[in-house]
Design a protein around this motif. Structure first.
Motif, PDB file in Angstrom:
ATOM      1  N   LYS A   1     -24.332 -13.989   6.556  1.00  0.00           N
ATOM      2  CA  LYS A   1     -24.798 -13.156   7.673  1.00  0.00           C
ATOM      3  C   LYS A   1     -24.145 -13.603   8.984  1.00  0.00           C
ATOM      4  O   LYS A   1     -23.802 -12.774   9.829  1.00  0.00           O
ATOM      5  N   HIS A   2     -23.964 -14.911   9.130  1.00  0.00           N
ATOM      6  CA  HIS A   2     -23.294 -15.426  10.326  1.00  0.00           C
ATOM      7  C   HIS A   2     -21.841 -14.943  10.383  1.00  0.00           C
ATOM      8  O   HIS A   2     -21.336 -14.579  11.449  1.00  0.00           O
TER       9      HIS A   2
ATOM     10  N   LEU B   1      -6.031  -6.410  16.268  1.00  0.00           N
ATOM     11  CA  LEU B   1      -6.178  -7.225  15.067  1.00  0.00           C
ATOM     12  C   LEU B   1      -5.156  -6.820  14.011  1.00  0.00           C
ATOM     13  O   LEU B   1      -4.600  -7.674  13.320  1.00  0.00           O
ATOM     14  N   LYS B   2      -4.883  -5.514  13.899  1.00  0.00           N
ATOM     15  CA  LYS B   2      -3.881  -5.039  12.947  1.00  0.00           C
ATOM     16  C   LYS B   2      -2.498  -5.543  13.350  1.00  0.00           C
ATOM     17  O   LYS B   2      -1.727  -6.013  12.511  1.00  0.00           O
TER      18      LYS B   2
ATOM     19  N   LEU C   1     -17.547 -11.569  12.637  1.00  0.00           N
ATOM     20  CA  LEU C   1     -16.543 -10.533  12.421  1.00  0.00           C
ATOM     21  C   LEU C   1     -16.776  -9.327  13.329  1.00  0.00           C
ATOM     22  O   LEU C   1     -15.840  -8.802  13.933  1.00  0.00           O
ATOM     23  N   VAL C   2     -18.014  -8.905  13.465  1.00  0.00           N
ATOM     24  CA  VAL C   2     -18.332  -7.769  14.334  1.00  0.00           C
ATOM     25  C   VAL C   2     -18.002  -8.106  15.788  1.00  0.00           C
ATOM     26  O   VAL C   2     -17.416  -7.287  16.510  1.00  0.00           O
ATOM     27  N   VAL C   3     -18.317  -9.299  16.229  1.00  0.00           N
ATOM     28  CA  VAL C   3     -18.017  -9.708  17.610  1.00  0.00           C
ATOM     29  C   VAL C   3     -16.508  -9.742  17.842  1.00  0.00           C
ATOM     30  O   VAL C   3     -16.013  -9.271  18.872  1.00  0.00           O
TER      31      VAL C   3
ATOM     32  N   VAL D   1     -14.496  -7.469  20.525  1.00  0.00           N
ATOM     33  CA  VAL D   1     -13.758  -8.091  21.626  1.00  0.00           C
ATOM     34  C   VAL D   1     -12.290  -7.677  21.602  1.00  0.00           C
ATOM     35  O   VAL D   1     -11.722  -7.289  22.629  1.00  0.00           O
ATOM     36  N   PHE D   2     -11.647  -7.760  20.452  1.00  0.00           N
ATOM     37  CA  PHE D   2     -10.209  -7.533  20.380  1.00  0.00           C
ATOM     38  C   PHE D   2      -9.839  -6.100  20.002  1.00  0.00           C
ATOM     39  O   PHE D   2      -8.758  -5.634  20.338  1.00  0.00           O
TER      40      PHE D   2
END
Length: 73
Positions: A7-8, A25-26, A13-15, A19-20
């Motif tokens: 869960k962490h 990211l791709k 990953l969502v944060v 942010v980016f």
């Protein structure tokens, strides 16, 4: 429940995506992949040294003396 529960990781990953953004990211993933390919190619090239090609300009410079005049061959 450890400190690195699944869960962490989902929250992290969502944060990161927020942010980016997915486009950055791709691009980052593509850049990392290209750099790894380049590194592997360079490591393989070290094992097989290729002779450096002699360009015509280099050959002309090699025929010149210190004062810049062409050498008589």
């Amino acid at each position: 429940m450890g400190i690195l529960d699944w869960k962490h990781w989902v929250v992290i990953l969502v944060v990161v995506v927020l942010v980016f953004g997915t486009k950055k990211l791709k691009n980052l993933g593509a850049d990392v992949g290209e750099s790894i390919k380049g590194f592997r190619k360079a490591m393989n090239d070290d094992e097989e040294p290729a002779p450096a090609p002699l360009h015509q300009a280099d050959a002309a410079d090699a025929r010149r003396t210190v004062d810049g005049q062409p050498r008589q061959v």
